[in-house]
Design a protein around this motif. Structure first.
Motif, short mmCIF file in Angstrom:
data_model
loop_
_atom_site.label_atom_id
_atom_site.label_comp_id
_atom_site.label_asym_id
_atom_site.label_seq_id
_atom_site.Cartn_x
_atom_site.Cartn_y
_atom_site.Cartn_z
N SER A 88 19.87 40.38 -6.09
CA SER A 88 19.91 40.61 -4.64
C SER A 88 19.96 39.30 -3.87
CB SER A 88 18.69 41.44 -4.20
OG SER A 88 18.77 42.74 -4.73
N PHE A 115 23.52 38.09 -4.12
CA PHE A 115 24.32 38.95 -3.26
C PHE A 115 24.18 38.52 -1.80
CE2 PHE A 115 25.24 42.68 -0.74
CZ PHE A 115 26.24 43.34 -1.42
N ASP A 153 26.08 46.44 -3.49
CA ASP A 153 24.76 46.19 -4.06
C ASP A 153 24.15 47.50 -4.54
OD1 ASP A 153 22.38 45.06 -4.83
OD2 ASP A 153 21.63 44.73 -2.80
#
Length: 255
Positions: free
Chosen positions: A47, A50, A167
């Motif tokens: 994450s 991302f 995601d």
């Protein structure tokens, strides 16, 4: 180094939240026109990477290098050109449930500076591709989870980006819906040259030819096509490779 054209690359990219090191000296390449998969357990750094690539976070150390015109340039902060070529689908839904499917997409198109007629044409094309045009005027709250996710993908593609980031987009969806979405985006990569970054923990969503990065504790453990990684490591599948990665880390001495 990849022998194929790149869309993005990171060099010695690091990021921390206070005392927690989320990414450490990460060198990573996103192959242009392919379905790039990012794997790793919770807390691996997926994450954070991302968010850095989407421009939600700024690099603390290292570089993000973008190949918008085939030439490398450092992405210190997202440029208008970069953002115009970017589509993003977050893990949590960001659709307005009280607006219709069409209204959600038109609003996004307006934010991207699209003229109304061009936006309407593109919306029809994307919804027809995803078999949702008949729900154009339906409120989003009346859709099931799989249809909502398709609307979010259509919204991310309506301005015709070159780079699509997703995601954990299939969390909570049934197997058939997951297979339909991954097959659709693989097809877009093959026929239209779309570059995809697909963050997931579901290995069945990855094809043998897909470039894969396996992150563990903020570091790159394995990188290459799925087929090459299995051949190099002798693992039967990605699940076994991920299990080995976690097991090897657990056995490392703590300094």
């Amino acid at each position: 180094m990849s022998d194929k054209p790149l869309y993005l690359a990171t060099s010695q990219l690091s990021y921390r939240y206070g005392a927690k090191q989320a990414l450490h000296n990460l060198d990573y390449q996103i192959v242009k026109g392919q379905f790039n998969a990012l794997l790793g357990a919770n807390g691996a750094g997926k994450s954070t990477l991302f968010s850095l690539l989407a421009g939600l976070l700024k690099p603390q150390q290292g570089q993000i290098i973008c190949y918008l015109n085939g030439k490398p340039s450092q992405l210190k902060r997202p440029s208008r050109e970069y953002l115009a070529q970017l589509g993003v689908v977050f893990q949590q839904s960001t659709l307005d449930p009280d607006l219709s499917v069409g209204q959600n997409l038109l609003y996004h198109a307006a934010l991207q500076g699209m003229a109304p007629k061009a936006a309407q044409r593109s919306i029809q094309v994307e919804l027809e591709r995803l078999q949702l045009f008949d729900r154009l005027n339906d409120p989003v709250r009346t859709l099931n989870g799989g249809h909502k996710r398709r609307v979010e993908i259509a919204r991310a593609l309506v301005h015709q980006p070159q780079f699509l980031m997703l995601d954990e987009p299939t969390v909570g969806l049934d197997l058939d819906t997951r297979q339909q979405l991954t097959a659709y985006l693989h097809e877009r990569c093959q026929t239209q040259g779309l570059t995809v970054l697909w963050t997931t923990h579901l290995i069945e969503e990855i094809a043998l030819e897909d470039p894969v990065l396996i992150l563990h504790q903020g570091q790159a453990q394995h990188a290459g096509t799925c087929a090459n990684l299995l051949a190099q490591t002798g693992a039967n599948d990605l699940k076994q490779l991920l299990q080995r990665t976690a097991s090897n880390s657990a056995q490392e001495p703590k300094l």
